[in-house]
Design a protein around this motif. Sequence first.
Motif, PDB file in Angstrom:
ATOM      1  N   VAL A 121     -13.293   0.257  -1.069  1.00 45.34           N
ATOM      2  CA  VAL A 121     -12.376   0.129  -2.206  1.00 45.34           C
ATOM      3  C   VAL A 121     -13.015   0.676  -3.476  1.00 45.34           C
ATOM      4  O   VAL A 121     -12.386   1.424  -4.233  1.00 45.34           O
ATOM      5  CB  VAL A 121     -11.957  -1.336  -2.405  1.00 45.34           C
ATOM      6  N   VAL A 122     -14.272   0.305  -3.721  1.00 42.86           N
ATOM      7  CA  VAL A 122     -14.958   0.743  -4.943  1.00 42.86           C
ATOM      8  C   VAL A 122     -15.173   2.254  -4.934  1.00 42.86           C
ATOM      9  O   VAL A 122     -14.950   2.931  -5.953  1.00 42.86           O
ATOM     10  CB  VAL A 122     -16.312   0.017  -5.103  1.00 42.86           C
ATOM     11  N   ILE A 123     -15.593   2.796  -3.807  1.00 37.19           N
ATOM     12  CA  ILE A 123     -15.814   4.243  -3.713  1.00 37.19           C
ATOM     13  C   ILE A 123     -14.507   5.000  -3.908  1.00 37.19           C
ATOM     14  O   ILE A 123     -14.449   6.017  -4.622  1.00 37.19           O
ATOM     15  CB  ILE A 123     -16.451   4.610  -2.354  1.00 37.19           C
ATOM     16  N   ALA A 124     -13.426   4.506  -3.276  1.00 38.69           N
ATOM     17  CA  ALA A 124     -12.115   5.153  -3.411  1.00 38.69           C
ATOM     18  C   ALA A 124     -11.650   5.130  -4.865  1.00 38.69           C
ATOM     19  O   ALA A 124     -11.145   6.135  -5.389  1.00 38.69           O
ATOM     20  CB  ALA A 124     -11.099   4.461  -2.514  1.00 38.69           C
ATOM     21  N   ALA A 125     -11.816   3.980  -5.527  1.00 34.88           N
ATOM     22  CA  ALA A 125     -11.407   3.853  -6.928  1.00 34.88           C
ATOM     23  C   ALA A 125     -12.242   4.772  -7.821  1.00 34.88           C
ATOM     24  O   ALA A 125     -11.722   5.401  -8.751  1.00 34.88           O
ATOM     25  CB  ALA A 125     -11.542   2.410  -7.385  1.00 34.88           C
TER      26      ALA A 125
END
Length: 220
Positions: A121-125
């Motif tokens: 989630v953090v990498i995608a964001a």
Amino acid sequence: MTVSGTINKSFALLLLLIAAATISWWFTANGFNPLILTAGGGIIGFILVLIAIFKPSRSTWAAPGYALFQGLFIGGISAFFEAAYPGLVIQAVGCTFVTFVVCFALYKYRIVKVTETFKSVVIAATLAIASFYLLSWILSFFINFTPIHHGNSLMSIGISVFVIIIAALNLFLDFDSIETGAERQHPKYMEWFGAMGLMITLVWLYVEFLHLLSKLSSRD
């Protein structure tokens, strides 16, 4: 690779960054145009990041180089914001420090756990934010418009808050990467790579705080 070794190198990079930032700040305070130092530092710093990403073993010299050149960039933009909004820089530094301490405590005591889902989630964001900034920058060369993250509107402030949250969440990925690397006994040069990753996140966080605080100050 050890956690203590990475921490020591992180402090070394921080000192280099502060020293270089002081140079840009001094030039600006004494009436010199910091554009070359600021722009040059940012561009060279970005190139060194790419070198370290594709060849981590070169981070032994890329990381210190990044700290020096990024320091020139940070010093220049800090002087710019301070001239427009006196006292803003110390506020941004304080916010960055407090955010780091809070995130470190949450990670250390396992209040926040870095799972694979969390990482995804953090990498995608983060990639979405980078793409948004890049696209806005490219379009500005061809279309006369003001990106929604510019200005001091509530929408712009909201975007800045969101970006700061994502930047802060990246600190957890940095902590986990350093700890995991030490547990898996990665090569010694990975201490520089881990320290560099942490420094990149802190610089990003600091710059975003500068933007947010300037937007809030301009609304007064």
